[in-house]
Design a protein around this motif. Structure first.
Motif, PDB file in Angstrom:
ATOM      1  N   THR A  33      26.979 -28.702  -3.516  1.00 29.78           N
ATOM      2  CA  THR A  33      26.401 -27.539  -4.187  1.00 29.78           C
ATOM      3  C   THR A  33      25.506 -27.873  -5.369  1.00 29.78           C
ATOM      4  O   THR A  33      24.631 -27.089  -5.716  1.00 29.78           O
ATOM      5  N   LYS A  34      25.728 -29.040  -6.000  1.00 31.91           N
ATOM      6  CA  LYS A  34      24.928 -29.372  -7.176  1.00 31.91           C
ATOM      7  C   LYS A  34      24.953 -30.886  -7.390  1.00 31.91           C
ATOM      8  O   LYS A  34      25.956 -31.540  -7.142  1.00 31.91           O
ATOM      9  N   GLU A  91      24.041 -33.726 -10.435  1.00 32.71           N
ATOM     10  CA  GLU A  91      23.705 -33.985 -11.836  1.00 32.71           C
ATOM     11  C   GLU A  91      23.670 -35.494 -12.036  1.00 32.71           C
ATOM     12  O   GLU A  91      24.711 -36.126 -12.170  1.00 32.71           O
ATOM     13  N   TYR A 150      26.097 -37.924 -10.097  1.00 28.94           N
ATOM     14  CA  TYR A 150      27.308 -37.220  -9.671  1.00 28.94           C
ATOM     15  C   TYR A 150      26.972 -35.961  -8.896  1.00 28.94           C
ATOM     16  O   TYR A 150      25.923 -35.356  -9.088  1.00 28.94           O
ATOM     17  N   TYR A 190      28.632 -32.184  -7.129  1.00 29.59           N
ATOM     18  CA  TYR A 190      29.682 -31.175  -7.055  1.00 29.59           C
ATOM     19  C   TYR A 190      29.819 -30.779  -5.591  1.00 29.59           C
ATOM     20  O   TYR A 190      28.847 -30.387  -4.955  1.00 29.59           O
ATOM     21  N   THR A 211      32.100 -28.373  -2.841  1.00 25.30           N
ATOM     22  CA  THR A 211      32.999 -27.233  -2.738  1.00 25.30           C
ATOM     23  C   THR A 211      33.693 -27.282  -1.381  1.00 25.30           C
ATOM     24  O   THR A 211      33.035 -27.324  -0.345  1.00 25.30           O
ATOM     25  N   GLU A 231      36.567 -27.064  -6.169  1.00 19.14           N
ATOM     26  CA  GLU A 231      35.374 -27.847  -6.474  1.00 19.14           C
ATOM     27  C   GLU A 231      35.759 -29.260  -6.890  1.00 19.14           C
ATOM     28  O   GLU A 231      36.700 -29.453  -7.645  1.00 19.14           O
ATOM     29  N   PHE A 284      34.171 -33.103  -8.319  1.00 17.04           N
ATOM     30  CA  PHE A 284      33.103 -33.786  -9.037  1.00 17.04           C
ATOM     31  C   PHE A 284      33.219 -35.246  -8.623  1.00 17.04           C
ATOM     32  O   PHE A 284      34.242 -35.877  -8.874  1.00 17.04           O
TER      33      PHE A 284
END
Length: 55
Positions: free
Chosen positions: A9-10, A12, A15, A17, A19, A26, A28
């Motif tokens: 989902t994301k 950064e 790293y 994320y 789900t 969630e 990490f």
């Protein structure tokens, strides 16, 4: 070990994320543990301590 499916989902930096598609939990996690071509929106399957891209 049971198969689990995750949606990426994301991202950064180094790293990501993820789900869990069944529980909504969630995670990490380091991108280095994911397939090289994983990107936002990818569906990943986790089994035997390995993530694989789903088609």
């Amino acid at each position: 070990m049971e198969k689990r499916r995750f949606a990426l989902t994301k991202i950064e930096g180094e790293y990501a994320y993820l789900t869990d598609q069944s529980s909504g939990e969630e995670l990490f996690i380091a991108m280095a543990l994911l397939p090289a071509d994983a990107d936002i929106g990818s569906i990943l399957e986790y089994e035997n301590f390995e993530f694989l891209l789903c088609e």
